[in-house]
Design a protein around this motif. Structure first.
Motif, PDB file in Angstrom:
ATOM      1  N   GLY A   2       0.824  -1.203   0.000  1.00 45.25           N
ATOM      2  CA  GLY A   2       0.000   0.000   0.000  1.00 45.25           C
ATOM      3  C   GLY A   2       0.862   1.257   0.000  1.00 45.25           C
ATOM      4  N   GLY A   3       0.182   2.386  -0.150  1.00 52.09           N
ATOM      5  CA  GLY A   3       0.901   3.650  -0.132  1.00 52.09           C
ATOM      6  C   GLY A   3       0.073   4.764  -0.713  1.00 52.09           C
ATOM      7  N   LEU A   4       0.739   5.870  -0.962  1.00 44.43           N
ATOM      8  CA  LEU A   4       0.103   7.053  -1.540  1.00 44.43           C
ATOM      9  C   LEU A   4       0.414   7.094  -3.036  1.00 44.43           C
ATOM     10  N   VAL A   5      -0.623   7.274  -3.833  1.00 45.35           N
ATOM     11  CA  VAL A   5      -0.450   7.302  -5.282  1.00 45.35           C
ATOM     12  C   VAL A   5      -1.379   8.355  -5.863  1.00 45.35           C
ATOM     13  N   GLN A   6      -0.969   8.956  -6.952  1.00 43.44           N
ATOM     14  CA  GLN A   6      -1.808   9.955  -7.609  1.00 43.44           C
ATOM     15  C   GLN A   6      -2.910   9.288  -8.419  1.00 43.44           C
ATOM     16  N   PRO A   7      -4.004   9.980  -8.622  1.00 46.48           N
ATOM     17  CA  PRO A   7      -5.058   9.430  -9.491  1.00 46.48           C
ATOM     18  C   PRO A   7      -4.495   9.050 -10.853  1.00 46.48           C
ATOM     19  N   GLY A   8      -4.940   7.883 -11.344  1.00 48.43           N
ATOM     20  CA  GLY A   8      -4.426   7.347 -12.601  1.00 48.43           C
ATOM     21  C   GLY A   8      -3.217   6.461 -12.438  1.00 48.43           C
ATOM     22  N   GLY A   9      -2.660   6.438 -11.252  1.00 49.94           N
ATOM     23  CA  GLY A   9      -1.474   5.635 -10.990  1.00 49.94           C
ATOM     24  C   GLY A   9      -1.793   4.175 -10.710  1.00 49.94           C
ATOM     25  N   SER A  10      -0.746   3.434 -10.387  1.00 51.63           N
ATOM     26  CA  SER A  10      -0.873   1.994 -10.159  1.00 51.63           C
ATOM     27  C   SER A  10      -0.166   1.590  -8.870  1.00 51.63           C
ATOM     28  N   LEU A  11      -0.671   0.526  -8.269  1.00 53.68           N
ATOM     29  CA  LEU A  11      -0.034  -0.124  -7.131  1.00 53.68           C
ATOM     30  C   LEU A  11      -0.254  -1.618  -7.263  1.00 53.68           C
ATOM     31  N   ARG A  12       0.651  -2.390  -6.690  1.00 52.10           N
ATOM     32  CA  ARG A  12       0.451  -3.831  -6.587  1.00 52.10           C
ATOM     33  C   ARG A  12       0.529  -4.242  -5.123  1.00 52.10           C
ATOM     34  N   LEU A  13      -0.556  -4.793  -4.649  1.00 52.07           N
ATOM     35  CA  LEU A  13      -0.603  -5.304  -3.284  1.00 52.07           C
ATOM     36  C   LEU A  13      -0.198  -6.779  -3.275  1.00 52.07           C
ATOM     37  N   SER A  14       0.456  -7.179  -2.208  1.00 48.99           N
ATOM     38  CA  SER A  14       0.870  -8.568  -2.043  1.00 48.99           C
ATOM     39  C   SER A  14       0.320  -9.111  -0.734  1.00 48.99           C
ATOM     40  N   CYS A  15       0.002 -10.376  -0.730  1.00 48.46           N
ATOM     41  CA  CYS A  15      -0.453 -11.062   0.483  1.00 48.46           C
ATOM     42  C   CYS A  15       0.292 -12.385   0.562  1.00 48.46           C
TER      43      CYS A  15
ATOM     44  N   ALA B 173       4.569 -20.622  -5.973  1.00 46.58           N
ATOM     45  CA  ALA B 173       5.896 -20.895  -5.429  1.00 46.58           C
ATOM     46  C   ALA B 173       6.219 -19.981  -4.256  1.00 46.58           C
ATOM     47  N   LYS B 174       5.615 -18.796  -4.254  1.00 43.76           N
ATOM     48  CA  LYS B 174       5.876 -17.823  -3.186  1.00 43.76           C
ATOM     49  C   LYS B 174       4.735 -17.736  -2.181  1.00 43.76           C
ATOM     50  N   ASN B 175       3.726 -18.594  -2.325  1.00 44.25           N
ATOM     51  CA  ASN B 175       2.555 -18.545  -1.430  1.00 44.25           C
ATOM     52  C   ASN B 175       1.983 -17.127  -1.351  1.00 44.25           C
ATOM     53  N   THR B 176       1.923 -16.465  -2.478  1.00 46.51           N
ATOM     54  CA  THR B 176       1.570 -15.052  -2.499  1.00 46.51           C
ATOM     55  C   THR B 176       0.409 -14.779  -3.440  1.00 46.51           C
ATOM     56  N   LEU B 177      -0.516 -13.985  -2.945  1.00 41.51           N
ATOM     57  CA  LEU B 177      -1.653 -13.494  -3.713  1.00 41.51           C
ATOM     58  C   LEU B 177      -1.391 -12.018  -4.011  1.00 41.51           C
ATOM     59  N   TYR B 178      -1.712 -11.587  -5.209  1.00 43.79           N
ATOM     60  CA  TYR B 178      -1.480 -10.212  -5.617  1.00 43.79           C
ATOM     61  C   TYR B 178      -2.785  -9.519  -6.015  1.00 43.79           C
ATOM     62  N   LEU B 179      -2.755  -8.217  -5.924  1.00 40.10           N
ATOM     63  CA  LEU B 179      -3.819  -7.400  -6.492  1.00 40.10           C
ATOM     64  C   LEU B 179      -3.139  -6.255  -7.244  1.00 40.10           C
ATOM     65  N   GLN B 180      -3.176  -6.334  -8.557  1.00 38.96           N
ATOM     66  CA  GLN B 180      -2.643  -5.261  -9.393  1.00 38.96           C
ATOM     67  C   GLN B 180      -3.747  -4.231  -9.594  1.00 38.96           C
ATOM     68  N   MET B 181      -3.462  -3.011  -9.207  1.00 32.81           N
ATOM     69  CA  MET B 181      -4.465  -1.948  -9.281  1.00 32.81           C
ATOM     70  C   MET B 181      -3.964  -0.868 -10.234  1.00 32.81           C
ATOM     71  N   ASN B 182      -4.685  -0.678 -11.312  1.00 36.56           N
ATOM     72  CA  ASN B 182      -4.335   0.336 -12.314  1.00 36.56           C
ATOM     73  C   ASN B 182      -5.430   1.395 -12.388  1.00 36.56           C
ATOM     74  N   SER B 183      -5.092   2.518 -12.985  1.00 35.12           N
ATOM     75  CA  SER B 183      -6.064   3.611 -13.163  1.00 35.12           C
ATOM     76  C   SER B 183      -6.768   3.938 -11.851  1.00 35.12           C
TER      77      SER B 183
END
Length: 122
Positions: free
Chosen positions: A9-22, A79-89
């Protein structure tokens, strides 16, 4: 023991992207691969109820909230036991605490991570 640890998580400008990991405990990811658990992402904005963002039943189906369809993508790395959420726009209305969830499909028991804050602001 079920462990779910979110990050990204973090601060991002509108239209930007983040990828969350679990990162999930191996036992949960194994059960998820066997379709005994679903995994997904939920979010909770200030003053609002927690809502579904995206869920996945391993190899079977994914489900997205209408508000994020076409912008967010749920995926996993076994392999990494990881779930992602790619968030765009990203939009200001995506601002919330995002939680990783594992749900036992046999009885509906829910397990949650501690959450990661996403702020979309200029």
């Amino acid at each position: 023991q079920v462990q779910l640890v979110e990050s990204g998580g973090g601060l991002v400008q509108p239209g930007g992207s983040l990828r969350l990991s679990c990162v999930a405990s191996r036992s949960i990811f194994t059960l998820y691969a066997l379709k005994l658990y679903s995994m997904g992402w939920y979010r909770q904005a200030p003053g609002k109820q927690r809502e579904l963002v995206a869920t996945s039943t391993s190899g079977t189906s994914t489900n997205y909230a209408d508000s994020v369809k076409g912008r967010f993508t749920i995926s996993r790395d076994n392999a990494k036991n990881t779930l992602y959420l790619q968030m765009n726009s990203l939009k200001p209305e995506d601002t919330a605490v995002y939680y990783c969830n594992a749900k036992r499909l046999t009885n509906g028991d829910d397990y949650w991570g501690q959450g990661t804050q996403v702020i979309v602001s200029s």
